[in-house]
Design an enzyme around this catalytic site. Sequence first.
Site, PDB file in Angstrom:
ATOM      1  N   LEU A  69       0.814  -1.223   0.000  1.00 22.83           N
ATOM      2  CA  LEU A  69       0.000   0.000   0.000  1.00 22.83           C
ATOM      3  C   LEU A  69       0.846   1.272   0.000  1.00 22.83           C
ATOM      4  O   LEU A  69       0.317   2.370  -0.124  1.00 22.83           O
ATOM      5  CB  LEU A  69      -0.980  -0.012   1.174  1.00 22.83           C
ATOM      6  CG  LEU A  69      -2.008  -1.157   1.145  1.00 22.83           C
ATOM      7  CD1 LEU A  69      -3.007  -1.013   2.284  1.00 22.83           C
ATOM      8  CD2 LEU A  69      -2.731  -1.246  -0.185  1.00 22.83           C
ATOM      9  N   ARG A  70       2.166   1.122   0.154  1.00 25.96           N
ATOM     10  CA  ARG A  70       3.123   2.229  -0.077  1.00 25.96           C
ATOM     11  C   ARG A  70       3.075   3.367   0.933  1.00 25.96           C
ATOM     12  O   ARG A  70       3.787   4.358   0.755  1.00 25.96           O
ATOM     13  CB  ARG A  70       2.960   2.806  -1.490  1.00 25.96           C
ATOM     14  CG  ARG A  70       3.003   1.787  -2.619  1.00 25.96           C
ATOM     15  CD  ARG A  70       4.278   1.005  -2.643  1.00 25.96           C
ATOM     16  NE  ARG A  70       4.391   0.197  -3.876  1.00 25.96           N
ATOM     17  CZ  ARG A  70       5.174  -0.858  -3.989  1.00 25.96           C
ATOM     18  NH1 ARG A  70       5.924  -1.257  -2.957  1.00 25.96           N
ATOM     19  NH2 ARG A  70       5.246  -1.528  -5.120  1.00 25.96           N
ATOM     20  N   HIS A 185       9.567 -14.419   0.850  1.00 27.56           N
ATOM     21  CA  HIS A 185       9.776 -14.080  -0.567  1.00 27.56           C
ATOM     22  C   HIS A 185      11.023 -14.858  -0.972  1.00 27.56           C
ATOM     23  O   HIS A 185      12.119 -14.554  -0.499  1.00 27.56           O
ATOM     24  CB  HIS A 185       9.965 -12.558  -0.651  1.00 27.56           C
ATOM     25  CG  HIS A 185      10.537 -12.035  -1.921  1.00 27.56           C
ATOM     26  ND1 HIS A 185       9.873 -11.120  -2.710  1.00 27.56           N
ATOM     27  CD2 HIS A 185      11.712 -12.255  -2.536  1.00 27.56           C
ATOM     28  CE1 HIS A 185      10.622 -10.803  -3.760  1.00 27.56           C
ATOM     29  NE2 HIS A 185      11.747 -11.480  -3.674  1.00 27.56           N
ATOM     30  N   ASP A 313      -0.375  -9.685  -4.660  1.00 32.15           N
ATOM     31  CA  ASP A 313       0.917  -8.984  -4.716  1.00 32.15           C
ATOM     32  C   ASP A 313       0.757  -7.626  -5.424  1.00 32.15           C
ATOM     33  O   ASP A 313       1.614  -7.196  -6.193  1.00 32.15           O
ATOM     34  CB  ASP A 313       2.003  -9.836  -5.390  1.00 32.15           C
ATOM     35  CG  ASP A 313       3.419  -9.304  -5.134  1.00 32.15           C
ATOM     36  OD1 ASP A 313       3.578  -8.335  -4.358  1.00 32.15           O
ATOM     37  OD2 ASP A 313       4.371  -9.847  -5.735  1.00 32.15           O
TER      38      ASP A 313
HETATM   39 ZN   LIG Z   1       7.655 -10.623  -2.796  1.00 36.97          ZN
END
Ligand SMILES: [Zn+2]
Length: 435
Positions: A69-70, A185, A313
């Site tokens: 969401l930055r 990740h 994502d």
């Molecule tokens: Zn990622």
Amino acid sequence: MSTQSEITVVQGGRVIDPASGVDGIRSVVIRDGKIAAVAERTDVPAGARILDARGKWVTPGFVDLHVHLREPGQEYKETVATGTRAAVAGGFTSVCAMPNTVPANDNTSVTELMLARATAAGLARLYPVGAASKGRKGEDLAEYGELKAAGCVALSDDGSPVMSPSLMRRALEYSRAFGLPLAVHEEDLHLVGKGVMNEGPTATRLGLQGIPAQAEDVMVLRDLSLLELTGGRLHICHVSTAGAVRAIREAKRRGLPVTAEATPHHLTLTDEDVAASDYDTDFKMNPPLRSVADVKAVREGIADGTLDAIATDHAPHSPEEKKLEFDAALNGVLGLETAFPVCLELVRQGVLTERRLVEALTISAARCFSLPGGTLAVGAVADLAILDPGLAWVVDPVRGQSRSRNTPWKGKRLTGRCVETLVGGRQVYRLEDSP
Ligand SMILES: [Zn+2]
């Protein structure tokens, strides 16, 4: 003194609620923000608000385990307000916000700020994911107890892998102590090198540096091995390779506490689409779009439950960061507003059943991070999406709710769209009212 109950009845829709095994024409009665009844026949109480859902699907609001969401720090790309507006426009009523903000969400003041912004926006529910390591630098663990107390539902250094196996071991042990899932990740940066797209004949033809599938596979195998040592809860983000799907399937068979997600783009696009798009950087993301064989494996993984959830994502970027040479452009694509129609295509292709699609977007996702929601069971919060599976529309990023426009589906005609979204029984989105 009595308080007047607020009652809404969603009538005539096809209710698909995998968690309670319902699939059929039902009315959903909502009282004071909670599901009061799901029944074939109901009396409509006087004064109830009626929502006509004939010809539509009525499902639990979607739960997205993976959005960016930055905010704080990169509000020119997205804010909690614009991101949660994009969420409800796509049928998502709960979103898990990754910690790669600026500064990183590795402390309670960032967590609290994100939650306060979400409350002020009053749209989707926001569940923050705290950083696994301080500053997401992969050196020292963050304070998991404080992050949990502030409201974080999981831990992750997403955007980056935890390259140190010993730190990964300690992160698993420490997250286990606090009962939080660790979301990973998976990419070995040494194998990634300067790669910018999937390694293979297409990258060679385009003259771009490749990222081998093994960059993901070896990290998944490493972390499954460490999980066996430590226990805890491992959640593997955005699975994109056949090798990763195979490893997770085998680990689940052995009873390891692992869950996993796949994105709409990894389920539907391949590295050949990078070539077909003529180096369009809206097809550049991390992990990269993979081979046809990988996509087939990821689809099988979602279909058989090896991969629990579909997560978007959602990764907004500005044109200045995207309209660059392929090598230089940032990774990431929008996902919230297009996930439903993009994945509905998998139903039309016979890859997923309707029930499994809804399950992967709702209850299966909620369970990965032990979130409330994801069901229309009586007593649950009335978070729901009303979806028109036959509505065809052309994706125009300028008219989207996100602040950014980086979608590979721009200009594409998709079929299926969220037409109305309720959070806690309150209408937070209606397609008719949107600009
Ligand atoms: Zn990622």
